[in-house]
Design a protein around this motif. Structure first.
Motif, short mmCIF file in Angstrom:
data_model
loop_
_atom_site.label_atom_id
_atom_site.label_comp_id
_atom_site.label_asym_id
_atom_site.label_seq_id
_atom_site.Cartn_x
_atom_site.Cartn_y
_atom_site.Cartn_z
N ALA A 107 18.52 35.17 -78.94
CA ALA A 107 19.67 34.91 -79.82
C ALA A 107 20.50 33.75 -79.30
CB ALA A 107 20.55 36.16 -79.93
N PHE A 108 21.31 33.19 -80.20
CA PHE A 108 22.42 32.32 -79.83
C PHE A 108 23.68 33.18 -79.79
CE2 PHE A 108 20.40 28.30 -81.80
CZ PHE A 108 19.89 27.91 -80.57
N LEU A 109 24.52 32.95 -78.79
CA LEU A 109 25.82 33.59 -78.71
C LEU A 109 26.87 32.50 -78.63
CD1 LEU A 109 27.61 36.14 -78.33
CD2 LEU A 109 27.26 35.86 -75.85
N TYR A 110 27.80 32.52 -79.58
CA TYR A 110 28.87 31.52 -79.65
C TYR A 110 30.19 32.18 -79.23
CZ TYR A 110 25.59 29.22 -82.96
OH TYR A 110 24.50 28.67 -83.58
N LEU A 111 30.89 31.55 -78.29
CA LEU A 111 32.18 32.05 -77.83
C LEU A 111 33.23 30.96 -77.97
CD1 LEU A 111 31.19 33.95 -74.55
CD2 LEU A 111 31.63 34.93 -76.81
N PRO A 112 34.44 31.30 -78.42
CA PRO A 112 35.52 30.30 -78.53
C PRO A 112 35.85 29.71 -77.15
CG PRO A 112 36.10 32.32 -79.70
CD PRO A 112 34.89 32.63 -78.89
N ASN A 113 36.16 28.43 -77.12
CA ASN A 113 36.53 27.80 -75.85
C ASN A 113 37.93 28.20 -75.39
OD1 ASN A 113 34.11 26.47 -75.52
ND2 ASN A 113 34.80 24.61 -76.58
N LYS A 114 38.86 28.31 -76.33
CA LYS A 114 40.23 28.67 -75.97
C LYS A 114 40.38 30.18 -76.08
CE LYS A 114 42.25 24.28 -77.48
NZ LYS A 114 43.23 23.63 -78.38
N LEU A 116 42.29 33.64 -74.62
CA LEU A 116 43.44 34.18 -73.93
C LEU A 116 43.14 35.61 -73.49
CD1 LEU A 116 46.19 32.91 -76.40
CD2 LEU A 116 45.43 31.84 -74.26
N ASN A 117 43.64 35.98 -72.33
CA ASN A 117 43.32 37.29 -71.76
C ASN A 117 43.73 38.44 -72.67
OD1 ASN A 117 42.21 36.16 -69.47
ND2 ASN A 117 44.14 36.19 -68.33
N PHE A 118 44.81 38.24 -73.44
CA PHE A 118 45.33 39.35 -74.24
C PHE A 118 44.78 39.35 -75.65
CE2 PHE A 118 48.22 35.76 -74.68
CZ PHE A 118 48.34 35.64 -76.03
N LYS A 119 43.95 38.38 -76.02
CA LYS A 119 43.49 38.28 -77.40
C LYS A 119 42.01 38.61 -77.52
CE LYS A 119 43.38 35.35 -81.51
NZ LYS A 119 43.79 34.07 -82.13
N LYS A 120 41.68 39.47 -78.47
CA LYS A 120 40.29 39.76 -78.78
C LYS A 120 39.96 39.20 -80.16
CE LYS A 120 39.70 43.90 -75.91
NZ LYS A 120 38.54 43.44 -75.16
N TYR A 121 38.74 38.72 -80.32
CA TYR A 121 38.36 37.98 -81.51
C TYR A 121 37.48 38.83 -82.42
CZ TYR A 121 40.02 33.92 -78.95
OH TYR A 121 40.80 33.04 -78.25
N PRO A 122 37.55 38.60 -83.72
CA PRO A 122 36.55 39.19 -84.62
C PRO A 122 35.21 38.52 -84.38
CG PRO A 122 37.95 37.67 -85.83
CD PRO A 122 38.52 37.76 -84.45
N PHE A 164 35.34 32.50 -84.67
CA PHE A 164 34.69 33.79 -84.50
C PHE A 164 33.76 33.77 -83.29
CE2 PHE A 164 35.80 33.85 -88.96
CZ PHE A 164 36.06 35.19 -89.24
N VAL A 165 33.62 34.92 -82.65
CA VAL A 165 32.47 35.14 -81.78
C VAL A 165 31.28 35.42 -82.70
CG1 VAL A 165 31.43 36.66 -80.05
CG2 VAL A 165 33.86 36.06 -79.89
N VAL A 166 30.15 34.78 -82.44
CA VAL A 166 28.99 34.91 -83.33
C VAL A 166 27.74 35.17 -82.50
CG1 VAL A 166 27.58 33.81 -85.12
CG2 VAL A 166 30.04 33.29 -84.98
N ILE A 167 26.91 36.09 -82.97
CA ILE A 167 25.58 36.26 -82.40
C ILE A 167 24.57 36.03 -83.52
CG2 ILE A 167 25.45 38.77 -82.74
CD1 ILE A 167 23.95 38.83 -79.99
N ALA A 168 23.54 35.22 -83.23
CA ALA A 168 22.52 34.87 -84.23
C ALA A 168 21.15 35.11 -83.61
CB ALA A 168 22.68 33.41 -84.65
N GLU A 210 35.66 39.62 -75.00
CA GLU A 210 36.31 38.74 -75.96
C GLU A 210 36.39 39.34 -77.36
OE1 GLU A 210 34.18 36.25 -72.87
OE2 GLU A 210 33.64 37.93 -74.20
N VAL A 211 35.61 40.40 -77.65
CA VAL A 211 35.42 40.88 -79.02
C VAL A 211 36.27 42.12 -79.28
CG1 VAL A 211 33.75 41.89 -80.62
CG2 VAL A 211 33.11 39.91 -79.23
N ASP A 212 36.92 42.12 -80.44
CA ASP A 212 37.56 43.33 -80.95
C ASP A 212 36.47 44.19 -81.57
OD1 ASP A 212 38.87 45.29 -82.40
OD2 ASP A 212 40.46 43.97 -83.12
N PRO A 213 36.14 45.33 -80.99
CA PRO A 213 34.99 46.12 -81.48
C PRO A 213 35.17 46.69 -82.87
CG PRO A 213 36.23 47.35 -79.84
CD PRO A 213 36.79 45.96 -79.83
#
Length: 374
Positions: A107-114, A116-122, A164-168, A210-213
């Protein structure tokens, strides 16, 4: 027991002439439970009855796909990172992991560059269409001669650009999974193998800091479109589903006369080893014998958000069958009092995921998952 819709009043296995309407649209049975022999179906009026109906839909799907393996009891996935590509807004990692013993997903896994410790991403599970490049297609590296069409399939990359965090993952037999041997695996169909791999991709996403489950969805075009639908039917953690050119009702699936001869029937492409060979081996490629239909898959996704891109000139997934299926599925979304969570767009296009419709789909995803806004 099956819960298949009544068949269309047309000759089995023959294509309707181009542009001609179906003689009679099938009646919807989505909001009914079958009664004993000689007793009329009962209307569904409660959540408990709907839960019973949904379980019957999933059972019917597994009659064609094989049983979904257990969801727990597997060893650690042993995620390996093979290379890295850093872009302005995200970093793309090429990874592999073991969804189960002696199995591997690429798979490809995409993670945002910016971050923050307190923020989780969709996060989004991005599933590619048919094509030997596999996951590369969703990164804009497909083999289409038209550069616009290549870009129209780059939804993994575009969602990563939107934050977004993305897995492909690669579908079995494509991309780095191109040598997959379906005769040697533990699954009754390539479709169920892909569903299981996709569910494990969601497990992996939920494990990432990084991900909000609670904010994960899925998107796909063509093969990826119905692959996303199938996975979401079984995995309720997927809160939003986008299917581009991924479905029509079985009676409307169209492959053309030459392909009918090649595959032995109109539903022949679904019977390939990489998809669902029981379409042929158990049900003889006869549409009304298939124990599930796509309106039922959408119903199994309800009340979660569902968006369909269904072009007017799609040569395979006839838009007339989409209209029938959407009309049926609306009953279920009305039952749940969330009619706005079922959306469909009919762009004047061929089998494609045009820019304007794709942007609408991204906004639909952002609204369903609560961001991120670009």
């Amino acid at each position: 027991m099956t819960i298949k819709h009544l068949p269309l009043a047309c000759l089995t296995g023959l294509l309707l002439p181009a542009g001609s309407p179906a003689q009679q649209a099938p009646a919807s049975t989505l909001m009914t439970l079958p009664g004993p022999a000689g007793v009329s179906p009962r209307p569904i009026t409660s959540q408990a009855q709907w839960t019973q109906k949904r379980a019957a839909v999933l059972d019917s799907m597994q009659q064609v796909m094989g049983k979904l393996p257990p969801r727990t009891g597997y060893p650690p996935m042993q995620v390996q990172y093979h290379d890295t590509l850093r872009e302005n807004t995200y970093t793309r990692y090429k990874i592999s992991f073991t969804p189960a013993e002696n199995e591997k997903v690429y798979a490809f896994l995409y993670l945002p560059n910016k971050r923050l410790n307190f923020k989780k991403y969709p996060a989004m599970l991005a599933l590619h269409p048919t094509g030997m490049p596999g996951k590369l297609i969703t990164d804009g590296q497909g083999t289409q001669s038209d550069p616009v069409q290549r870009k129209n399939r780059a939804y993994a990359k575009e969602l990563a650009e939107r934050g977004f965090v993305v897995i492909a993952p690669d579908y079995p037999s494509f991309g780095e999974a191109g040598q997959h041997d379906f005769s040697a695996d533990r699954y009754e169909s390539g479709t169920m193998k892909a569903i299981f791999d996709n569910i494990r991709c969601v497990d992996l996403l939920q494990s990432l800091p990084e991900v909000d489950p609670a904010r994960i969805g899925t998107i796909g075009h063509s093969l990826g479109g119905h692959n996303a639908m199938f996975t979401a039917a079984f995995d309720t953690r997927l809160k939003v589903v986008v299917s581009s050119c991924g479905w029509t009702m079985m009676d409307y699936y169209d492959i053309g006369k030459a392909a009918i001869e090649r595959y032995g029937g109109r539903l022949g492409p679904f019977a390939q080893d990489r998809y669902m060979p029981l379409f042929r081996d158990r049900y003889g490629l006869v549409p009304e014998k298939i124990p599930f239909d796509f309106d039922e898959v959408i119903a199994a996704i309800a009340p979660r958000a569902f968006f369909s891109c269904s072009p007017l000139r799609d040569a395979n997934f006839d838009v007339r069958g989409v209209r029938v299926g959407i009309d049926h599925a609306r009953e279920v979304y009305r039952f749940f009092k969330v009619p706005d969570l079922l959306q469909v767009r009919y762009p004047d296009a061929i089998h494609d995921f045009p820019y304007d419709t794709r942007q609408e789909a991204y906004r639909f995803i952002e609204k369903a998952l609560g961001g991120p806004a670009r």
